[in-house]
Design a protein around this motif. Structure first.
Motif, short mmCIF file in Angstrom:
data_model
loop_
_atom_site.label_atom_id
_atom_site.label_comp_id
_atom_site.label_asym_id
_atom_site.label_seq_id
_atom_site.Cartn_x
_atom_site.Cartn_y
_atom_site.Cartn_z
N LEU A 168 0.77 -1.05 -0.07
CA LEU A 168 -0.08 0.05 -0.02
C LEU A 168 0.89 1.11 0.08
O LEU A 168 0.73 2.30 -0.71
CB LEU A 168 -0.82 -0.14 1.38
N PHE A 172 6.20 5.00 3.33
CA PHE A 172 5.68 5.11 5.09
C PHE A 172 6.32 3.95 5.68
O PHE A 172 6.96 4.24 6.68
CB PHE A 172 4.28 4.74 5.17
N MET B 48 15.00 12.29 6.94
CA MET B 48 14.31 11.16 7.15
C MET B 48 14.90 9.85 6.90
O MET B 48 14.59 8.84 7.37
CB MET B 48 13.13 11.15 5.98
N LYS B 66 12.67 6.72 14.74
CA LYS B 66 11.35 6.27 14.85
C LYS B 66 10.09 7.25 15.45
O LYS B 66 9.00 7.28 15.36
CB LYS B 66 11.22 5.05 15.85
N TYR B 70 6.69 11.35 8.19
CA TYR B 70 7.08 12.01 7.13
C TYR B 70 5.64 11.83 6.12
O TYR B 70 5.43 10.70 5.71
CB TYR B 70 8.32 11.17 6.50
N PRO B 72 5.47 12.36 2.27
CA PRO B 72 6.10 12.89 0.93
C PRO B 72 5.28 13.77 -0.05
O PRO B 72 4.30 13.71 0.24
CB PRO B 72 6.31 11.40 0.20
N GLU B 76 3.31 7.80 -2.59
CA GLU B 76 3.36 6.61 -3.53
C GLU B 76 2.54 5.43 -3.11
O GLU B 76 2.60 4.30 -3.51
CB GLU B 76 4.76 5.81 -3.43
N ILE B 77 1.24 5.98 -2.38
CA ILE B 77 0.33 5.22 -2.01
C ILE B 77 -0.64 4.32 -3.21
O ILE B 77 -1.12 5.38 -4.03
CB ILE B 77 -0.68 5.86 -0.97
N ASP B 78 -0.51 3.26 -3.45
CA ASP B 78 -1.43 2.71 -4.38
C ASP B 78 -3.05 2.77 -3.98
O ASP B 78 -3.55 1.75 -3.22
CB ASP B 78 -1.12 1.19 -4.66
N LEU B 88 -6.10 2.49 6.76
CA LEU B 88 -4.93 3.40 6.63
C LEU B 88 -4.42 4.46 7.58
O LEU B 88 -3.46 4.31 7.96
CB LEU B 88 -5.28 4.23 5.48
N SER B 91 -2.73 2.32 10.24
CA SER B 91 -1.29 1.91 9.88
C SER B 91 -0.27 2.82 10.72
O SER B 91 0.66 2.42 11.02
CB SER B 91 -1.24 1.79 8.53
N GLY B 92 -0.85 3.94 10.91
CA GLY B 92 0.09 4.89 11.80
C GLY B 92 0.52 4.35 13.25
O GLY B 92 1.30 5.04 13.82
N TRP B 94 1.50 1.58 13.76
CA TRP B 94 2.47 0.53 13.64
C TRP B 94 3.55 0.39 14.70
O TRP B 94 3.86 -0.57 15.24
CB TRP B 94 3.51 0.79 12.31
N LEU B 99 4.01 -5.94 14.16
CA LEU B 99 3.85 -7.23 13.41
C LEU B 99 2.29 -7.74 13.76
O LEU B 99 1.61 -7.95 12.87
CB LEU B 99 5.04 -8.01 13.36
N ARG B 143 -3.50 10.09 9.62
CA ARG B 143 -2.22 9.17 10.33
C ARG B 143 -1.37 9.88 11.01
O ARG B 143 -0.82 9.21 11.87
CB ARG B 143 -1.91 8.71 8.83
N GLN B 147 0.05 8.65 14.71
CA GLN B 147 1.42 8.53 14.51
C GLN B 147 2.18 9.10 15.74
O GLN B 147 3.23 8.49 16.72
CB GLN B 147 2.37 8.73 13.47
#
Lengths: 290, 248
Positions: A168, A172, B48, B66, B70, B72, B76-78, B88, B91-92, B94, B99, B143, B147
């Motif tokens: 995705l 990130f 970064m 950590k 950032y 960008p 480049e998110i699909d 989405l 996901s911040g 993480w 995991l 996000r 974070q």
């Protein structure tokens, strides 16, 4: 011909059909999710490249040990992993992009493989390597396929989150220092493993078909990753069963029959599927007020 | 918190960031301002950790990599992937969930609150493909909220975004400062910088001026930045500053 004769008795009457069935269904369990992830990571052609890359390893195995599954599988696995590693390293340390590197290394590998096969055996061997023979699946092959499917599902369950997140949003993942490369590499190992597992049953070329076609079709049917996984598994399983029956009744080679059915499912999905299919696009429902 | 020591980053031997030294004011918002090709994005990527500098270093005090969020320039998110807005944003988490970790009630609440803050709670369960670019930028800001990073790097965050969204997101930048976070943003809008960023680094590959925005964004400095950036030579000689420009 009764329905029973058509659908059940081929498997009830013949052990080799039962083996083929179990083998194919086990194969589907591992390779359908791997295929879906390949599609989502825009690596649909990577599977194809890897399937070619496996060839010289299998040929070396054949040269050393004859038509022995363990030797050929091990060889294929080593060759596939080597190509994946080299392509990965080249991508990391040069300016060449990953797809170009995979193309480069798999072509090298393929040429080497064809050279080895033609130097040593007859063309029949090459055909067997490329297209397999699902009806000659023995216990060892079944065990291999089942192990690979189990390992694949376990590993995918473990690395599902980072793998998906990395497809995705790779930037990130890099920014938070989550080392996307490790998951990527693990995933490529799974791709190679599943291609090698499919190689006795379907051959190196055909096993990609069972991996990719159901996955591509599934994207058109479901809205969530889980839904896509289920659809991919369903299409792949139906193609496997249908393809085996087709090859039995019409006396066709089984590998291509299975892949062709999966291909038909892909074409039908493109026509009919609600998410991005052709027909729903032509016949739009009326729009809402807001 | 972060300081740059004689930092040089180059592409094909041509420096994009050239012997830059200085210190970012902690707990404040610094705008990086300058003409195109001035090395602004390159500087952010180097901080970064995505690009390795030719020489010099980025020094972090009392903060780890950590702790950086950032954003960008072109993500480049699909966006065709079947992921929901709330996923989405989550996901911040993480760093905390990792995991396998469960995104429990507490983290889930944080994701929802972040969406409320950016005004997109109604879209939480929609796929990201259904969003406009302005809405998507709001989601990416949500996000960053999740974070909870101490250093926030934004690379031209308001590029394809309308005035209303820009205003709302700038309010977030102000809030982050009040919370004591350090924000470093590459910007092109003079008025935005003046209104929301107390500190400015004006650069044209080299530092033109760095300090309080009022003292940095003078006509004189801006003119110098434009002139410096225009001086680009294909056959530039090897840089001899402290001997580090020499490479085999």
């Amino acid at each position: 011909m009764t329905l029973h004769e058509m659908l059940v008795s081929p498997f009830a009457d013949f052990a080799f059909m039962r083996r083929a069935l179990v083998g194919c269904l086990a194969l589907v369990l591992g390779s359908a999710p791997v295929g879906l992830l390949l599609v989502m990571r825009r690596m649909s052609l990577m599977g194809d490249a890897m399937s070619h890359a496996v060839l010289p390893g299998a040929a070396v195995g054949y040269l050393l040990a004859g038509l022995s599954l363990p030797a050929m599988s091990a060889g294929g696995f080593v060759a596939g992993v080597l190509v994946a590693l080299l392509a990965g390293l080249a991508t990391r340390y040069t300016e060449v992009k990953e797809d170009a590197n995979f193309a480069g290394f798999y072509l090298l590998s393929l040429a080497l493989g064809v050279l080895l096969v033609s130097k040593s055996g007859s063309n029949v061997d090459l055909m067997h390597l490329l297209f397999g023979s699902v009806l000659a699946v023995d216990d060892a092959a079944l065990l291999l396929v089942a192990s690979v499917a189990s390992i694949t599902l376990l590993v995918l369950a473990a690395i599902y989150r980072p793998l998906l997140l990395e497809s995705l949003d790779p930037v990130f993942m890099r920014a938070i220092g989550a080392r996307g490369g490790v998951w990527h590499l693990l995933f490529l190992l799974l791709v190679v493993m599943n291609l090698v597992a499919g190689f006795q049953a379907l051959g190196t070329l055909m096993s990609v078909g069972l991996m990719m076609l159901p996955a591509i079709a599934a994207r058109l049917w479901a809205a969530s990753v889980g839904g896509m996984l289920l659809v991919a598994l369903l299409i792949a399983s139906l193609s496997a069963v249908g393809g085996l029956l087709l090859s039995y009744h019409a006396e066709l080679p089984s590998g291509p029959a299975i892949i062709l059915l999966a291909g038909v499912a892909y074409l039908l999905s493109m026509l009919l599927a609600p998410r991005g299919g052709l027909l729903p696009r032509l016949f739009r429902s009326r729009h809402l007020t807001n | 918190m972060i300081s740059l020591h004689n930092l040089t980053v180059s592409y094909q031997r041509h420096p994009a960031v050239h012997h830059v030294s200085g210190r970012f004011a902690p707990g404040q918002a610094t705008a990086i301002f300058g003409p195109n090709g001035a090395g602004k994005s390159t500087l952010l990527k180097t901080i970064m950790g995505a690009i390795r500098p030719d020489s010099g270093e980025v020094q972090f005090d009392a903060i780890s990599r950590k702790d950086i969020a950032y954003l960008p320039q072109q993500s480049e998110i699909d966006r065709s992937l079947p992921v929901s807005v709330i996923d989405l944003v989550s996901s911040g988490h993480w760093r905390r969930s990792g995991l396998f970790g469960n995104v429990g009630r507490q983290l889930d609440d944080a994701s929802w609150n972040a969406l409320v803050t950016v005004g997109l709670e109604d879209f939480a369960l929609h796929p990201v493909s259904a969003l406009s670019s302005g809405q998507f930028q709001r989601v990416l800001f949500a996000r960053i909220l999740v974070q909870d990073a101490r250093l926030i790097l934004l690379d031209e965050p308001f590029n394809a975004v309308d005035a209303r969204t820009t205003f709302d997101l700038l309010a977030l930048v102000r809030r982050w400062q009040e919370e004591g976070r350090t924000v470093i943003a590459v910007l092109h809008d003079y008025e935005q910088v003046r209104a929301f960023f107390p500190q400015t680094l004006l650069m044209a590959r080299e530092v033109v001026a760095w300090g309080a925005t009022d003292t940095v964004l003078t006509d004189d400095n801006l003119k110098r930045a434009t002139e410096t950036a225009a001086h680009w030579q294909a056959n530039a000689p090897v840089c001899a500053v402290d001997g580090q420009g020499v490479r085999s």
